[in-house]
Design an enzyme around this catalytic site. Structure first.
Site: not given
Length: 262
Positions: A51, A109
């Site tokens: 994003d 992540y």
């Protein structure tokens, strides 16, 4: 010929990975640079569409080309045409059955929180700042309720386009390194905003506003409106994409650069 690339980028000034009209994206910049080296248009496919504001030290992409260039040219040559906040770390030829997204077994992540009363002047956009004291051990304990295959509707963005909220979390580790709290999470895949929504709720636990068991309750309720607000994008990094060994995808230090924990 199919080529895979390892990409690192600072996502602060981009609208995200995916090419979009009228705004700047990592994909657009990379395709433009590759097109110069190929002397023809190139379309890349990535492992994970990050994003706006999200970073990567281990993004993997692939593209198809009829142009014969040394792998060094695809790496160093492309870098010469990229802005300083995007870099190609490696380039290899891969078999025709490789796909950066669909061949991936898992994504990993890391979310970095600078937990200090004062903000950092050195890394203001590469970390998330939280000034209240956080108990990372409680955050870690709460995170263990999320392991395994579960319905992550409580941690899924309202506009998520995935056909299913079910994901399989392989590990979730929260650790402290002086003033830095690191959340390290690996799963087969992630629904939209999943990591940042998990972080937002774990912060509530770390601050002492919610009990450890609240995370289990949220998971069972499958209701995004009951969970905490989404954590900021700045602290999130895509650090690794895992593939079957047959593709021989290079393994790089996980990062981010200022943190090389195990």
């Amino acid at each position: 010929m199919k080529i895979a690339l390892g990409i690192e980028y600072d996502g602060c000034r981009y609208c995200g990975w995916q090419r979009q009209q009228y705004v700047d994206s990592v994909q657009q910049r990379l395709e433009e640079a590759l097109s110069v080296i190929a002397n023809s248009s190139c379309e890349v496919f990535c492992a994970g569409r990050t994003d706006a504001g999200v970073h990567a030290t281990g993004q993997v992409v692939h593209f198809d080309t009829d142009v014969n260039r040394p792998m060094q040219s695809w790496c160093l040559g492309t870098n010469a045409h990229l802005p300083e906040d995007i870099v190609v770390k490696w380039a290899i030829g891969v078999s025709d059955d490789f796909h950066a997204r669909f061949s991936a077994l898992a994504r990993r992540y890391r979310y970095v929180i600078y937990n200090n009363k004062l903000r950092s002047a050195i890394l203001p956009k590469g970390i998330s700042h939280y000034h209240y004291s956080l108990d990372h051990e409680k955050m870690h304990e709460a995170g263990q309720f999320l392991l395994g295959e579960n319905d992550f509707s409580s941690f899924r963005a309202a506009k998520c386009q995935s056909h299913t909220p079910w994901r399989n979390v392989h590990h979730l580790i929260v650790s402290r390194h002086q003033d830095y709290i690191i959340l390290d999470i690996q799963a087969n895949a992630f629904v939209h905003h999943m990591v940042r929504n998990i972080v937002g709720s774990l912060i509530e636990v770390g601050r002492g506003d919610k009990p450890v068991e609240w995370i289990k309750w949220l998971l069972e309720k499958r209701d995004r409106t009951l969970a905490a607000p989404t954590a900021k994008a700045e602290g999130l990094y895509l650090v690794e994409v895992i593939y079957p060994e047959k593709f021989s995808i290079p393994q790089m230090p996980l990062g981010p650069l200022f943190y090389y924990g195990k």
